[in-house]
Design a protein around this motif. Sequence first.
Motif, PDB file in Angstrom:
ATOM      1  N   ASP A  34       0.869  -1.173   0.000  1.00 59.37           N
ATOM      2  CA  ASP A  34       0.000   0.000   0.000  1.00 59.37           C
ATOM      3  C   ASP A  34       0.907   1.225   0.000  1.00 59.37           C
ATOM      4  O   ASP A  34       1.496   1.574   1.024  1.00 59.37           O
ATOM      5  CB  ASP A  34      -0.892  -0.016   1.241  1.00 59.37           C
ATOM      6  N   LYS A  35       1.056   1.853  -1.161  1.00 59.78           N
ATOM      7  CA  LYS A  35       2.013   2.952  -1.289  1.00 59.78           C
ATOM      8  C   LYS A  35       1.625   4.155  -0.431  1.00 59.78           C
ATOM      9  O   LYS A  35       2.490   4.886   0.045  1.00 59.78           O
ATOM     10  CB  LYS A  35       2.139   3.361  -2.755  1.00 59.78           C
ATOM     11  N   ALA A  36       0.330   4.348  -0.240  1.00 59.42           N
ATOM     12  CA  ALA A  36      -0.109   5.497   0.557  1.00 59.42           C
ATOM     13  C   ALA A  36       0.329   5.360   2.010  1.00 59.42           C
ATOM     14  O   ALA A  36       0.728   6.330   2.650  1.00 59.42           O
ATOM     15  CB  ALA A  36      -1.626   5.646   0.473  1.00 59.42           C
ATOM     16  N   HIS A  37       0.260   4.140   2.536  1.00 60.95           N
ATOM     17  CA  HIS A  37       0.613   3.901   3.936  1.00 60.95           C
ATOM     18  C   HIS A  37       1.949   3.173   4.093  1.00 60.95           C
ATOM     19  O   HIS A  37       2.392   2.915   5.208  1.00 60.95           O
ATOM     20  CB  HIS A  37      -0.488   3.089   4.625  1.00 60.95           C
ATOM     21  N   LYS A  38       2.566   2.813   2.961  1.00 58.63           N
ATOM     22  CA  LYS A  38       3.874   2.161   2.949  1.00 58.63           C
ATOM     23  C   LYS A  38       3.885   0.901   3.819  1.00 58.63           C
ATOM     24  O   LYS A  38       4.743   0.722   4.680  1.00 58.63           O
ATOM     25  CB  LYS A  38       4.966   3.137   3.408  1.00 58.63           C
ATOM     26  N   GLN A  39       2.905   0.038   3.589  1.00 64.65           N
ATOM     27  CA  GLN A  39       2.848  -1.196   4.356  1.00 64.65           C
ATOM     28  C   GLN A  39       2.396  -2.357   3.477  1.00 64.65           C
ATOM     29  O   GLN A  39       1.715  -2.172   2.467  1.00 64.65           O
ATOM     30  CB  GLN A  39       1.910  -1.056   5.553  1.00 64.65           C
ATOM     31  N   TYR A  40       2.825  -3.541   3.871  1.00 64.07           N
ATOM     32  CA  TYR A  40       2.496  -4.769   3.154  1.00 64.07           C
ATOM     33  C   TYR A  40       1.050  -5.142   3.446  1.00 64.07           C
ATOM     34  O   TYR A  40       0.616  -5.134   4.597  1.00 64.07           O
ATOM     35  CB  TYR A  40       3.439  -5.873   3.618  1.00 64.07           C
ATOM     36  N   VAL A  41       0.292  -5.475   2.406  1.00 61.06           N
ATOM     37  CA  VAL A  41      -1.123  -5.810   2.555  1.00 61.06           C
ATOM     38  C   VAL A  41      -1.295  -7.298   2.245  1.00 61.06           C
ATOM     39  O   VAL A  41      -1.232  -7.709   1.083  1.00 61.06           O
ATOM     40  CB  VAL A  41      -2.000  -4.952   1.630  1.00 61.06           C
ATOM     41  N   LEU A  42      -1.511  -8.096   3.275  1.00 59.73           N
ATOM     42  CA  LEU A  42      -1.558  -9.549   3.121  1.00 59.73           C
ATOM     43  C   LEU A  42      -2.660 -10.020   2.171  1.00 59.73           C
ATOM     44  O   LEU A  42      -2.383 -10.823   1.265  1.00 59.73           O
ATOM     45  CB  LEU A  42      -1.696 -10.212   4.490  1.00 59.73           C
ATOM     46  N   PRO A  43      -3.923  -9.584   2.314  1.00 61.73           N
ATOM     47  CA  PRO A  43      -4.946 -10.075   1.375  1.00 61.73           C
ATOM     48  C   PRO A  43      -4.673  -9.669  -0.067  1.00 61.73           C
ATOM     49  O   PRO A  43      -4.998 -10.417  -0.995  1.00 61.73           O
ATOM     50  CB  PRO A  43      -6.246  -9.462   1.907  1.00 61.73           C
ATOM     51  N   LEU A  44      -4.075  -8.509  -0.269  1.00 60.06           N
ATOM     52  CA  LEU A  44      -3.709  -8.091  -1.620  1.00 60.06           C
ATOM     53  C   LEU A  44      -2.662  -9.035  -2.196  1.00 60.06           C
ATOM     54  O   LEU A  44      -2.745  -9.450  -3.361  1.00 60.06           O
ATOM     55  CB  LEU A  44      -3.176  -6.657  -1.596  1.00 60.06           C
TER      56      LEU A  44
END
Length: 221
Positions: free
Chosen positions: A108-118
């Motif tokens: 998630d570039k906006a929050h700079k975090q890894y998104v597991l379901p994505l």
Amino acid sequence: MSDTEHFRAIEEEEAACPGLPVEDGSYPIYPSRGNPVSMLQLTLDPVLTDFGSSRSALEVNKDWWMPDTHRAPEVLLGVPWDAQVDVWSIGIMALELLEGRNLFHSIDKAHKQYVLPLAVSQYISYMGLPPLWMIHHSNNPVIKTFFDAEGNWIAEPPIPEASLDDFVTSIEDCKEKALFLDFINKILQWDPAKRGQSAHLFCHEWLAKSEPDSTANLAFL
């Protein structure tokens, strides 16, 4: 390396702004300094790094591991993993070197975090649904909420439309592309037991096509 300019720059940066180590219980881990790309451009020689994350090939592991863009599916789903994750990495790196881009984009570039379901949805787009046993044996309870009792995807986001055939655009020759995709499809498997073994993949026709007899005298344990 004869050019020590980059090393001096790293030393000066560390002296001016010391890095804070992370303690893992056995030894301190310091943040990387400098730009590794520029250092590689000095010689173009391959460099092995990141030995601090190495594991024994004889052990079965259960922890969260590997870079976000290279994570093997058994690690992603939270089931025990072993040296077969390295075979997965070979396939992902082959695609990246060939196409110059990542197969998976799960940040998630906006929050700079890894998104597991994505991430899981993107893996499904290329490999289909994971085996039920991997869902049932996951040590991450969140994984089970992504699927119904039959193993169908019920989470958000929806599974994107994607295929390896569409991803690979740099090979124009149809026969060579078919060979390459066969090589990659033997690697990109949910189940590590169904993933190609390194010894067999080394003899794959796509790797040996330019020198068909180059592996004839090799023996594997």
